[in-house]
Enzyme design. Structure first.
Site, PDB file in Angstrom:
ATOM      1  N   ARG A   1     -11.994   1.350   1.255  1.00  0.00           N
ATOM      2  CA  ARG A   1     -12.809   0.178   0.911  1.00  0.00           C
ATOM      3  C   ARG A   1     -14.245   0.323   1.433  1.00  0.00           C
ATOM      4  O   ARG A   1     -15.201   0.044   0.686  1.00  0.00           O
ATOM      5  CB  ARG A   1     -12.145  -1.092   1.447  1.00  0.00           C
ATOM      6  CG  ARG A   1     -10.885  -1.487   0.680  1.00  0.00           C
ATOM      7  CD  ARG A   1     -10.182  -2.652   1.361  1.00  0.00           C
ATOM      8  NE  ARG A   1      -9.751  -2.295   2.703  1.00  0.00           N
ATOM      9  CZ  ARG A   1      -9.375  -3.179   3.632  1.00  0.00           C
ATOM     10  NH1 ARG A   1      -9.395  -4.474   3.357  1.00  0.00           N
ATOM     11  NH2 ARG A   1      -8.975  -2.773   4.817  1.00  0.00           N
TER      12      ARG A   1
ATOM     13  N   ASN B   1      -7.682  -4.619  -0.786  1.00  0.00           N
ATOM     14  CA  ASN B   1      -6.355  -4.006  -0.829  1.00  0.00           C
ATOM     15  C   ASN B   1      -5.405  -4.944  -1.553  1.00  0.00           C
ATOM     16  O   ASN B   1      -5.436  -6.160  -1.342  1.00  0.00           O
ATOM     17  CB  ASN B   1      -5.820  -3.776   0.582  1.00  0.00           C
ATOM     18  CG  ASN B   1      -6.433  -2.563   1.255  1.00  0.00           C
ATOM     19  OD1 ASN B   1      -6.945  -1.676   0.590  1.00  0.00           O
ATOM     20  ND2 ASN B   1      -6.389  -2.524   2.575  1.00  0.00           N
TER      21      ASN B   1
END
Length: 769
Positions: free
Chosen positions: A22, A40
């Site tokens: 990320r 996520n």
């Protein structure tokens, strides 16, 4: 006129959680001028990105081709996202994770060794993480050993017990920082602390260093459980560790400070150097230097190889630098028991082994031993799949129509969870020999099943009714059970790893496994595919005098061959040849074994390649009794060294439609060589050459009879580098494609994956029918 602006939903599947994905997406999207968010979602990562079509296409290209170092991108799905209104210039954000109960099986990232950037900080007196044993960032540190649930966020790891200090919280929230959303993030002010008998921090570390320097044994709490550490250059310390750990002969792994230190102890090739320094940091079996090495020979009795690895954590780096010598770093257990992970359990189990405990207050959520590999002709072959590799998934060439578990075998146990086209091979458990190891298996199964989201409806298991894994599968709450023959699982594991779905020739050489006829197999040539097999060749049978006792006492196995080998036309060795061997044994053993063989009392016959290696080793005086599985074969391979020798005589005969290798001729020649004064190393080399030629001949006949020209080599005997190298060379000279296990161990550690591959193929075939 403004450029066209679009919004796309991008889903990225693979190993994309816990690897700095990320933060990497945030930096890439921001650099491309995109707006949106990333999060996520259980087992994958989801993005909404808005901007120009060209910038979005570039982001997708980077996602597919240039992910962060620890990530593995398997699939990227891109769809239009017209309902998502993201204002231009609003920026790109990391947003909270979302659970998705219908998500595909989730990947758990393996642990990764300390990266170079963190190591520089660890050793920098001006850095605020100077000498912090738990240093990490998004590119390194614990993952599988700390995760408690998914999606992978700090609050779902054992690090939730350590609130971030303001400085760490700022790094965690800063998209431009290397520790942005690094879930194990900590520093000396807010992270775990070392402890030693009332001391903490640097004082605890100094006490442990002093104990090792003075010849003591220290139990160190590592990533996946406790490790036992002592001075590898101190014969008394190593001898004490062997005695207390009840491990009289099996080699110990040695941790060295850096590559230069490794090179002083062993010969290191380029491929070996690459794997030594990889994020996985496995133990690598290297050819030991014979002279000038400070490591005591007691570290590796009976073998010319030494298992070496580099520090994996900040704590290991600090220990190695303080002591400035190679250290034995071995599993924190007693023989045949699981590694201790809980602090109280460790003190109970290891209290009589260790002179002190260097522990800390971060719990170990999952038990992981160190992985072991070796390099054969530039191929990195995993022998024990654990820390750094497990539980990363492997491809199943035939996707599993139902969620299933491959229960594994008894020795070197590792189960596999499979669903769709992936199989998660669990970390090495050990030998399922007692209640403690069985409990460790059940705990690992429950944990990995919950994390991956795979709830098996089918259990694949070995044919052996005495295996605890078989009993577990038969007793479990499964809708269906699929029995898989042991050696079929061995070669199916190799085939599946290489993506084969069609037929192949499988060569399975190991110790023992129950055959489909109820007898013990172990030297098998099969015409196979993933759904079944046909036995086309084998080794001759010989009795195992005393059953399991013959496995622990190769001298018994040798006597079994001398007195009771399957009669296939070759005469047994003359008494004058066998007498030098029998005269050096216990005078009661030979008549006892002869009697039980003649009466066929507790003497199950086995067509085992592994037991033949044991017999040859004993006949050559390399080991009449062993303390660990494979010890005699290791001694035989080590004796052969790099010598090239012509093959001892061998012969094949046709029995009941099978080609059968009769080793009587080979063993007779071995005894003749001893009487004639031929050096043992030359005889050991000639024996290896004979088995390799036999294998090539058995395969050649199988292919001539219509078997396909692809050969899969499986079973623990192919851990033998010399045998593997010679067999591959001879088979390739026949124009055959030759495959063996790489990511999947060829020993019983790969059985669970092989079972999963077979069961998946059988279930898929049932659905077609």
């Amino acid at each position: 006129m403004k450029g066209r602006r679009v919004t796309r939903r991008i889903e990225v599947f693979g190993r994309v959680q816990g690897v700095g994905f990320r933060p990497w997406v945030h930096r890439a999207a921001t650099g491309l001028g995109l707006d949106g968010w990333v999060r996520n979602v259980d087992g994958h990562v989801e993005l909404a990105a808005a901007g120009s079509p060209g910038a979005l296409d570039e982001l997708v290209l980077r996602l597919r081709g240039h992910p962060p170092p620890l990530a593995v991108v398997r699939r990227v799905r891109v769809t239009d996202f017209p309902g998502e209104e993201t204002p231009a210039g609003s920026g790109f954000a990391v947003v909270p994770s979302r659970a998705d109960p219908a998500a595909a099986p989730r990947e758990i990232p393996p642990d990764a060794a300390v990266c170079d950037a963190c190591l520089r900080e660890l050793l920098d007196p001006h850095d605020r993480r100077h000498r912090h044993p738990f240093i990490n960032c998004t590119d390194c540190g614990p993952r599988a050993t700390i995760v408690e649930d998914l999606p992978y966020d700090r609050e779902r790891t054992t690090m939730r017990r350590f609130p971030l200090c303001p400085a760490c919280a700022a790094e965690y929230a800063d998209p431009g920082d290397r520790r942005f959303h690094a879930e194990p993030l900590a520093c000396p002010a807010c992270g775990p602390r070392l402890a030693w008998d009332g001391l903490t921090g640097e004082e605890a570390l100094r006490a442990a260093v002093e104990a090792v320097a003075n010849g003591g044994i220290v139990a160190v709490k590592g990533l996946g459980g406790y490790q036992l550490v002592c001075d590898a250059t101190d014969p008394a310390a190593v001898a004490a560790l062997r005695q207390r750990k009840r491990r009289p002969a099996k080699p110990f792994a040695v941790m060295a400070r850096d590559l230069d230190a490794v090179r002083r102890l062993a010969y290191v090739g380029r491929t070996e150097e690459a794997v030594l320094t990889s994020p996985q940091r496995p133990v690598v079996l290297l050819r030991a230097r014979r002279a000038g090495t400070p490591v005591t020979p007691q570290v590796r009795p009976g073998t010319g190889r030494v298992g070496l690895f580099l520090p994996t954590t900040g704590l290991h780096h600090l220990l190695l630098r303080a002591l400035d010598r190679p250290l034995v770093v071995t599993s924190g257990n007693r023989a045949d028991e699981p590694i201790a992970t809980d602090d109280t359990e460790a003190r109970r189990v290891l209290g009589a082994v260790a002179d002190g405990f260097l522990t800390h207050d971060r719990p170990v959520r999952a038990r992981y031993d160190d992985s072991v590999v070796h390099v054969v002709r530039r191929d990195v072959l995993v022998l024990r799949r654990a820390r750094g590799y497990a539980p990363a998934p492997l491809v199943l060439p035939v996707p599993a129509p139902l969620p299933l578990v491959g229960a594994g075998a008894q020795l070197k146990h590792a189960f596999a969870l499979a669903e769709h086209g992936r199989a998660h091979l669990a970390a090495h458990t050990g030998d399922l020999a007692d209640a403690a190891t069985y409990d460790a298996f059940e705990a690992s199964y429950a944990h990995l099943s919950r994390l991956t989201g795979i709830v098996p409806r089918v259990a694949a298991h070995d044919l052996h009714p005495g295996y605890l894994s078989t009993q577990w599968a038969r007793a479990g709450p499964f809708e269906r059970r699929v029995p898989v023959q042991h050696h079929h699982a061995h070669v199916a594991a190799v085939a599946a790893e290489h993506g084969l779905t069609g037929p192949f020739v499988g060569v399975a050489y190991d110790g023992l496994g129950v055959g489909d006829d109820g007898t013990l197999w172990g030297g098998e040539v099969l015409a196979a595919d993933l759904t079944g097999y046909r036995r086309v060749g084998r080794f001759a049978r010989a009795p195992l005098p005393g059953g399991e006792a013959a496995v622990r006492h190769p001298a018994r196995m040798a006597l079994g061959y001398l007195f009771g080998a399957e009669p296939l036309g070759a005469p047994p060795p003359a008494p004058w040849l066998t007498r030098p061997f029998t005269d050096r044994l216990d005078p009661h053993l030979t008549p006892l074994v002869r009697a039980v063989v003649e009466r066929r009392v507790n003497c199950p016959p086995a067509s085992s390649a592994g037991r033949l290696f044991d017999a040859a080793a004993s006949l050559l005086g390399l080991g009449d009794t062993v303390s660990y599985e494979g010890q005699a074969a290791v001694a035989l391979e080590s004796a052969a060294g790099g010598l090239r020798a012509g093959a001892l005589p061998w012969r094949l005969v046709r029995v009941d439609g099978l080609w059968v290798y009769d080793p009587s001729t080979t063993l007779t020649a071995l005894l003749e060589g001893l009487v004639d004064g031929t050096p043992v190393p030359r005889l050991a080399a000639a024996f290896h050459t004979a088995v390799a030629e036999v294998t090539a001949a058995l395969v050649e006949r199988a292919v001539a009879d219509g078997a396909p020209p692809t050969v899969c080599l499986g079973g623990g005997c192919f851990q033998n580098r010399r045998l593997l190298t010679d067999v591959r060379r001879l088979l390739r000279a026949q124009g055959l494609r030759v495959l063996t296990g790489r990511a999947v161990p060829v020993n019983d550690g790969g059985i669970g994956y092989g079972q999963a591959a077979v069961a998946s193929a059988l279930l898929a075939e049932d659905r077609k029918g």
